[in-house]
Design a protein around this motif. Structure first.
Motif, short mmCIF file in Angstrom:
data_model
loop_
_atom_site.label_atom_id
_atom_site.label_comp_id
_atom_site.label_asym_id
_atom_site.label_seq_id
_atom_site.Cartn_x
_atom_site.Cartn_y
_atom_site.Cartn_z
N TYR A 1 0.89 -1.13 0.20
CA TYR A 1 0.25 0.06 0.07
C TYR A 1 0.88 1.49 -0.06
O TYR A 1 0.69 2.30 -0.71
CB TYR A 1 -1.09 -0.13 1.25
CG TYR A 1 -1.76 1.27 1.21
CD1 TYR A 1 -2.92 1.31 0.47
CD2 TYR A 1 -1.39 2.16 2.20
CE1 TYR A 1 -3.81 2.24 0.72
CE2 TYR A 1 -2.14 3.42 2.28
CZ TYR A 1 -3.34 3.50 1.47
OH TYR A 1 -4.19 4.47 1.67
N GLU A 2 1.91 1.41 0.88
CA GLU A 2 2.87 2.33 0.88
C GLU A 2 3.35 2.58 -0.49
O GLU A 2 3.70 3.78 -0.94
CB GLU A 2 3.81 2.15 1.97
CG GLU A 2 3.44 2.60 3.03
CD GLU A 2 4.52 2.49 4.00
OE1 GLU A 2 5.62 2.02 3.92
OE2 GLU A 2 4.16 2.65 5.61
N PHE B 1 -3.83 2.22 -2.90
CA PHE B 1 -5.00 1.27 -2.84
C PHE B 1 -5.05 0.11 -3.55
O PHE B 1 -5.26 -1.12 -3.22
CB PHE B 1 -6.06 2.10 -2.57
CG PHE B 1 -7.36 1.01 -2.45
CD1 PHE B 1 -7.61 0.93 -1.16
CD2 PHE B 1 -8.25 0.51 -3.77
CE1 PHE B 1 -8.79 0.05 -1.05
CE2 PHE B 1 -9.14 -0.09 -3.37
CZ PHE B 1 -9.44 -0.52 -2.15
N PRO C 1 -1.91 -3.68 -3.55
CA PRO C 1 -1.86 -5.03 -2.88
C PRO C 1 -2.83 -5.95 -3.61
O PRO C 1 -2.63 -7.19 -3.68
CB PRO C 1 -2.42 -4.51 -1.58
CG PRO C 1 -2.06 -2.97 -1.27
CD PRO C 1 -2.03 -2.46 -2.59
N SER D 1 1.71 2.74 7.00
CA SER D 1 0.78 1.62 6.41
C SER D 1 1.69 0.16 6.80
O SER D 1 1.28 -0.56 7.12
CB SER D 1 0.39 1.58 4.99
OG SER D 1 -0.59 2.70 4.94
#
Length: 190
Positions: A93-94, A98, A101, A178
């Motif tokens: 995610y980082e 969104f 992943p 995250s």
């Protein structure tokens, strides 16, 4: 059944790519719940089929006494995946927002379905002619209700962490990334 359930998991996870583009909050919640329900059912089918295949293979190989050990390894690997999932997901995610992943996990799972389809033997000839005893056991109301309650409690206990804790950990005074939140969830689930 195994290949189909793995494929359904990959498709359901990959479909999460669209949820952040839905026009309303109600659509977001509805589609997210539907996709998670499909993915969860497919995961249950996958684990059931894989466990059955492990047991059947142990018996056919004449290693009935090794069946418990093999299932233990299966569960250990499943637990390792559950432990590392939040960690890897947080870093993905980082790295890519969104969608990353879901792109990575969906692709890996669809690839695993293809590999399973090519490598695993067909189980059509091994299907028993009579119903499995579990059907009779689940017809007992106390067993069915107790199983459902137990499963619900376990899933609630584990899954409440992410949506309830993550927003608080990302805000002051913690300001965790995250990936760091993923580490916390990995520790909580391990």
């Amino acid at each position: 059944m195994l290949v189909c359930s793995i494929l359904l998991q990959g498709i359901a996870l990959g479909a999460f790519l669209i949820v952040d583009q839905l026009p309303s909050r109600a659509a977001f919640v509805g589609v997210s719940v539907g996709l998670r329900l499909a993915q969860g059912c497919a995961a249950a089918f996958t684990e059931t089929a894989a466990g059955s295949m492990i047991m059947r293979a142990a018996v056919k190989a004449g290693a009935r006494d090794m069946a418990g050990t093999l299932l233990g390894w299966f569960e250990a690997l499943r637990g390792t995946g559950g432990l590392t999932g939040p960690l890897v997901g947080g870093f993905l995610y980082e790295a890519g927002g969104f969608a990353l992943p879901f792109k990575v996990v969906g692709s890996v799972i669809v690839g695993a379905a293809a590999v399973a389809g090519l490598l695993l033997p067909s189980a059509a000839a091994d299907v028993p002619a009579k119903p499995a005893p579990i059907g009779r056991v689940l017809r007992i109301p106390a067993v069915l209700v107790g199983s459902c309650i137990f499963i619900a409690i376990v899933l609630i206990a584990v899954s409440f962490l992410d949506p309830s804790l993550q927003p608080h950990l990302a805000l002051p005074p913690y300001n965790l990334s995250s990936g760091q939140v993923g580490l916390i969830f990995a520790g909580a689930l391990g």
